[in-house]
Design an enzyme around this catalytic site. Sequence first.
Site, PDB file in Angstrom:
ATOM      1  CG  ASN A  21       3.614  -4.859   5.373  1.00 23.45           C
ATOM      2  OD1 ASN A  21       4.457  -4.296   4.680  1.00 23.45           O
ATOM      3  ND2 ASN A  21       3.487  -4.622   6.677  1.00 23.45           N
ATOM      4  CG  HIS A  73       6.971  -1.973   4.814  1.00 23.07           C
ATOM      5  ND1 HIS A  73       7.023  -2.688   5.994  1.00 23.07           N
ATOM      6  CD2 HIS A  73       8.194  -2.172   4.255  1.00 23.07           C
ATOM      7  CE1 HIS A  73       8.208  -3.263   6.124  1.00 23.07           C
ATOM      8  NE2 HIS A  73       8.927  -2.972   5.072  1.00 23.07           N
ATOM      9  CD  GLU A 100       4.864  -1.669   8.819  1.00 24.92           C
ATOM     10  OE1 GLU A 100       4.705  -2.107   7.665  1.00 24.92           O
ATOM     11  OE2 GLU A 100       5.522  -2.260   9.682  1.00 24.92           O
ATOM     12  CG  ASP A 106      13.615   3.135   7.088  1.00 31.32           C
ATOM     13  OD1 ASP A 106      14.811   2.979   6.780  1.00 31.32           O
ATOM     14  OD2 ASP A 106      12.705   2.418   6.642  1.00 31.32           O
TER      15      ASP A 106
HETATM   16  C1  F6R Z   1      14.567  -0.273   5.141  1.00 29.01           C
HETATM   17  C2  F6R Z   1      13.250  -0.086   4.564  1.00 29.01           C
HETATM   18  C3  F6R Z   1      12.308  -1.226   4.356  1.00 29.01           C
HETATM   19  C4  F6R Z   1      12.934  -2.385   3.577  1.00 29.01           C
HETATM   20  C5  F6R Z   1      11.926  -3.510   3.395  1.00 29.01           C
HETATM   21  C6  F6R Z   1      12.522  -4.696   2.672  1.00 29.01           C
HETATM   22  O1  F6R Z   1      15.312   0.931   5.154  1.00 29.01           O
HETATM   23  O2  F6R Z   1      12.926   1.023   4.275  1.00 29.01           O
HETATM   24  O3  F6R Z   1      11.174  -0.758   3.673  1.00 29.01           O
HETATM   25  O4  F6R Z   1      13.363  -1.909   2.337  1.00 29.01           O
HETATM   26  O5  F6R Z   1      11.428  -3.904   4.628  1.00 29.01           O
HETATM   27  O6  F6R Z   1      13.521  -5.274   3.470  1.00 29.01           O
HETATM   28  P1  F6R Z   1      14.350  -6.534   2.939  1.00 29.01           P
HETATM   29  O7  F6R Z   1      15.188  -6.047   1.809  1.00 29.01           O
HETATM   30  O8  F6R Z   1      15.187  -6.940   4.118  1.00 29.01           O
HETATM   31  O9  F6R Z   1      13.366  -7.568   2.521  1.00 29.01           O
END
Ligand code: F6R
Length: 264
Positions: free
Chosen positions: A137, A139, A144, A67
Amino acid sequence: MLVVLERGKNEVAEQAARIIAGSIRRNPAIRLGLATGGTMIGVYHELARLHREEHLDFSRVVTFNLDEYLGIPPSHPQSFRSFMQHHLFAHVNIPRNSIHIPDGTLTRDYDAYCEKYERAIRDAGGIDLQLLGIGRNGHIGFNEPMSSLGSRTRTKELSAETIEDNRKSFAPGEEVPQCAVTVGIGTSLETRRILLLATGQSKADAIAKSIEGPVSASVTASALQLHRDVTFLLDEEAASLLTQKPYYRHVLDMTRKLMPERLS
Ligand code: F6R
């Protein structure tokens, strides 16, 4: 599903790097799906060390990131491209043209661009090993809650919770992205192997729902229950709300005996 219970975030990062490094050694032309976020920093740090000190060769590796924020240029310090450059790409020998990250500067023709990203993954032969983090959440990528479990690469509006979590990385008063380009749940379910990493108490609820709850679009990581080869690497805090830990430990012991290559 293989659930690997580790002590802390360092052990999670080292175990993830061990599996990725072993996969690269077995298949030097591996296609890796990569994620950003705080959880990944230790993994990339360890991969960089393995390259530097143990000659882990990335020269034939092809990468696709999950992403990118929409509306900020690649040079922005908070873009996922900058993150990847800073934490991994600057330290290993992946050829520049083998690196793919969604373009966050798009202002039109979003669908055509997202279809092109999907096609590039397919044309490369599909993703062999996908690295995932998880949001509070539930994701994965930026899928989301209430994302379609069959979704493909597309633009996605970020939830209020995710925007708040992201805000801490941006300068005070700076506008925080509201949307992203993300590969879909359907895209991730087509990868050959998935490693999902989670550390810290803030992920415990999402992890319990993803592994032991029903498959539901309200926790998009729960869709991984449908994947044929997913490994969860968790520290004690992230695993704290799981109810079946003795069984996961038993499965892990047997896996170490019968299929040690799954952990290295
Ligand atoms: C980022 C992504 C997100 C993160 C998730 C956890 O490329 O795809 O799904 O993996 O938000 O982020 P952290 O590791 O910062 O808690």
